[in-house]
Scaffold this active site. Structure first.
Site, PDB file in Angstrom:
ATOM      1  CG  HIS A   1      -4.453  -0.733   9.958  1.00  0.00           C
ATOM      2  ND1 HIS A   1      -5.790  -0.559   9.714  1.00  0.00           N
ATOM      3  CD2 HIS A   1      -4.011  -1.547   8.976  1.00  0.00           C
ATOM      4  CE1 HIS A   1      -6.138  -1.242   8.632  1.00  0.00           C
ATOM      5  NE2 HIS A   1      -5.067  -1.847   8.168  1.00  0.00           N
TER       6      HIS A   1
ATOM      7  CG  ASP B   1      -8.798   0.720  10.740  1.00  0.00           C
ATOM      8  OD1 ASP B   1      -9.161  -0.347  10.236  1.00  0.00           O
ATOM      9  OD2 ASP B   1      -7.613   1.083  10.784  1.00  0.00           O
TER      10      ASP B   1
HETATM   11  P1  NAX Z   1      -1.414  -5.911  -4.086  1.00  0.00           P
HETATM   12  O1  NAX Z   1      -0.747  -7.216  -3.816  1.00  0.00           O
HETATM   13  O2  NAX Z   1      -2.491  -5.851  -5.081  1.00  0.00           O
HETATM   14  O3  NAX Z   1      -0.285  -4.881  -4.535  1.00  0.00           O
HETATM   15  C1  NAX Z   1       0.867  -4.704  -3.807  1.00  0.00           C
HETATM   16  C2  NAX Z   1       1.901  -4.253  -4.797  1.00  0.00           C
HETATM   17  O4  NAX Z   1       3.069  -3.927  -4.069  1.00  0.00           O
HETATM   18  C3  NAX Z   1       2.276  -5.327  -5.803  1.00  0.00           C
HETATM   19  O5  NAX Z   1       2.115  -4.827  -7.128  1.00  0.00           O
HETATM   20  C4  NAX Z   1       3.730  -5.614  -5.486  1.00  0.00           C
HETATM   21  O6  NAX Z   1       4.495  -5.922  -6.653  1.00  0.00           O
HETATM   22  C5  NAX Z   1       4.158  -4.303  -4.868  1.00  0.00           C
HETATM   23  N1  NAX Z   1       5.349  -4.400  -4.059  1.00  0.00           N
HETATM   24  C6  NAX Z   1       5.718  -5.404  -3.233  1.00  0.00           C
HETATM   25  N2  NAX Z   1       6.926  -5.135  -2.708  1.00  0.00           N
HETATM   26  C7  NAX Z   1       7.296  -3.924  -3.194  1.00  0.00           C
HETATM   27  C8  NAX Z   1       8.442  -3.125  -3.026  1.00  0.00           C
HETATM   28  N3  NAX Z   1       9.459  -3.536  -2.261  1.00  0.00           N
HETATM   29  N4  NAX Z   1       8.505  -1.948  -3.674  1.00  0.00           N
HETATM   30  C9  NAX Z   1       7.497  -1.552  -4.473  1.00  0.00           C
HETATM   31  N5  NAX Z   1       6.388  -2.280  -4.693  1.00  0.00           N
HETATM   32  C10 NAX Z   1       6.302  -3.455  -4.048  1.00  0.00           C
HETATM   33  O7  NAX Z   1      -1.865  -5.314  -2.668  1.00  0.00           O
HETATM   34  P2  NAX Z   1      -2.879  -4.115  -2.375  1.00  0.00           P
HETATM   35  O8  NAX Z   1      -4.237  -4.663  -2.287  1.00  0.00           O
HETATM   36  O9  NAX Z   1      -2.605  -3.016  -3.317  1.00  0.00           O
HETATM   37  O10 NAX Z   1      -2.425  -3.724  -0.880  1.00  0.00           O
HETATM   38  C11 NAX Z   1      -1.204  -3.068  -0.629  1.00  0.00           C
HETATM   39  C12 NAX Z   1      -0.933  -3.033   0.864  1.00  0.00           C
HETATM   40  O11 NAX Z   1      -1.933  -2.272   1.540  1.00  0.00           O
HETATM   41  C13 NAX Z   1      -0.942  -4.394   1.544  1.00  0.00           C
HETATM   42  O12 NAX Z   1       0.133  -4.468   2.446  1.00  0.00           O
HETATM   43  C14 NAX Z   1      -2.250  -4.386   2.312  1.00  0.00           C
HETATM   44  O13 NAX Z   1      -2.221  -5.275   3.406  1.00  0.00           O
HETATM   45  C15 NAX Z   1      -2.309  -2.957   2.732  1.00  0.00           C
HETATM   46  N6  NAX Z   1      -3.594  -2.441   3.204  1.00  0.00           N
HETATM   47  C16 NAX Z   1      -3.572  -1.508   4.167  1.00  0.00           C
HETATM   48  C17 NAX Z   1      -4.731  -0.922   4.655  1.00  0.00           C
HETATM   49  C18 NAX Z   1      -4.681   0.120   5.712  1.00  0.00           C
HETATM   50  O14 NAX Z   1      -5.744   0.583   6.144  1.00  0.00           O
HETATM   51  N7  NAX Z   1      -3.521   0.554   6.189  1.00  0.00           N
HETATM   52  C19 NAX Z   1      -6.065  -1.348   4.161  1.00  0.00           C
HETATM   53  C20 NAX Z   1      -6.002  -2.058   2.850  1.00  0.00           C
HETATM   54  C21 NAX Z   1      -4.826  -2.994   2.698  1.00  0.00           C
HETATM   55  O15 NAX Z   1      -5.071  -4.153   3.456  1.00  0.00           O
END
Ligand code: NAX
Length: 328
Positions: free
Chosen positions: A187, A159
């Site tokens: 966030h 952000d």
């Molecule tokens: P993806 O869906 O590509 O990858 C997420 C991964 O997490 C998947 O491979 C899934 O199998 C795995 N996963 C789910 N549950 C799990 C668990 N209990 N233990 C271990 N792995 C698990 O998402 P991606 O684009 O990589 O985003 C990941 C997270 O970052 C999301 O929650 C997203 O909303 C968040 N973000 C946060 C941001 C921030 O500024 N704080 C910005 C970017 C993003 O939106």
């Protein structure tokens, strides 16, 4: 060679993980002479894919990658780690609000907090990225009471970077000239990017941009809605910029802050600026000698105060939804 730093990454097979892992082992994160051990954690259904991600990483023959494991076991995944990057969770899809994610993701962070407490190194620091990251961090922190509160962070750097880019574009300056941007609150779409204290080329933003209507309206909205705009354009949430923000967050925590500037990260409030103690909220911070301190004495105005209050109120609401998960 230095002693390797052990880094756990959850959700390592996800889109952010794919952009992040090469940055960690290339030396971007801890420097060109710091070996690292990766402990990559995924859910069972994705383990095969994670093994493929690791194969690719090994094929890069990075000199700094000392060792790497893939696992679905939290005990193994967090054993001895110095940094835990909690990226994995169910990402926000089009039309989904952050609060929808609370019930889906909250339980994950109970288990991860407990496993970190049981297994991590005594100096562990944790950065939560998986959304809703502030409240997920609150949950994990409260389920690992032996790990001091000042080791827990949630990411608001993306952000901050987005705000810098908007201010630079508005003024035709480069984003490297924009400093002192503070992100306050959650966030989420209520975050407050503080233009009152921000600077462009060393001058206060309000001296450079006379369009107060834009600062109070379009600017704030464009930062708050940037994640949604990217989802609208690509159908997916930000990954490359998020991975870069993770690298910058950790470096900014680990290295001393440049004189006169600060960076934004969410951490456990100590009550500064009247923000309820114990909530995980975004603040402007300084890093000094391995400690992260909230910048004190910044100017606020009634407009900014009302925006911050709204975002803090959202954090309280989120906490009320997951309150049961805070009892360990
Ligand atoms: P993806 O869906 O590509 O990858 C997420 C991964 O997490 C998947 O491979 C899934 O199998 C795995 N996963 C789910 N549950 C799990 C668990 N209990 N233990 C271990 N792995 C698990 O998402 P991606 O684009 O990589 O985003 C990941 C997270 O970052 C999301 O929650 C997203 O909303 C968040 N973000 C946060 C941001 C921030 O500024 N704080 C910005 C970017 C993003 O939106």
């Amino acid at each position: 060679m230095k002693t390797p730093i052990h880094i756990a990454v959850t959700g390592a097979a996800g889109r952010i993980g794919y952009s992040l892992l090469p940055r960690i082992v290339s030396g971007d994160l801890f420097g060109p002479d710091q070996p690292v051990v990766l402990q990559l954690i995924e859910v069972p259904s994705v383990l095969k894919s994670l093994d493929g991600v690791l194969m690719e990483l090994l094929d890069c023959a990075f000199p700094l990658l000392e060792n790497a494991i893939t696992t679905t076991d939290l005990e193994e995944g967090f054993r001895g780690v110095n940094w835990a990057l909690l990226v994995g969770s169910v990402p926000r899809r089009a039309g989904m609000e952050r609060k929808d994610l609370l019930s889906i993701n909250g339980r994950i962070f109970v288990d991860q907090g407990r496993a970190i407490q049981r297994n991590a190194a005594s100096d562990v620091r944790v950065l939560v990225v998986g959304n809703p990251c502030n409240t997920n961090c609150l949950i994990a922190m409260n389920n690992a009471r032996d790990v001091p509160d000042n080791r827990w962070f949630a990411m608001s750097r993306l952000d901050e970077n987005r705000a810098k880019v908007q201010l630079a574009e508005k003024t035709g300056r480069h984003c490297r000239e924009v400093t002192n941007v503070a992100i306050w609150g959650n966030h989420s779409s209520t975050l407050y990017p503080d233009f009152l204290n921000a600077r462009i080329g060393g001058r206060l933003v309000c001296e450079v941009i006379s369009d107060v209507g834009w600062l109070r309206g379009g600017f704030i909205q464009s930062v708050q809605q940037r994640g949604s705009a990217i989802i609208h354009a690509t159908g997916l949430s930000s990954a490359q910029s998020a991975a870069h923000a993770i690298v910058e967050t950790i470096r900014s925590i680990a290295e001393p802050t440049s004189t006169g500037d600060w960076h934004s990260v969410s951490l456990c409030s100590d009550g500064s600026y009247g923000i309820e103690r114990g909530l995980v909220a975004s603040f402007p911070v300084l890093s000094r000698e391995g400690c992260v301190e909230i910048v004190q004495g910044l100017q606020t105005d009634p407009f900014g105060q009302s925006k911050i209050a709204a975002s803090i109120s959202e954090l309280r609401e989120e906490r009320s939804v997951i309150r049961e998960l805070l009892k360990n």
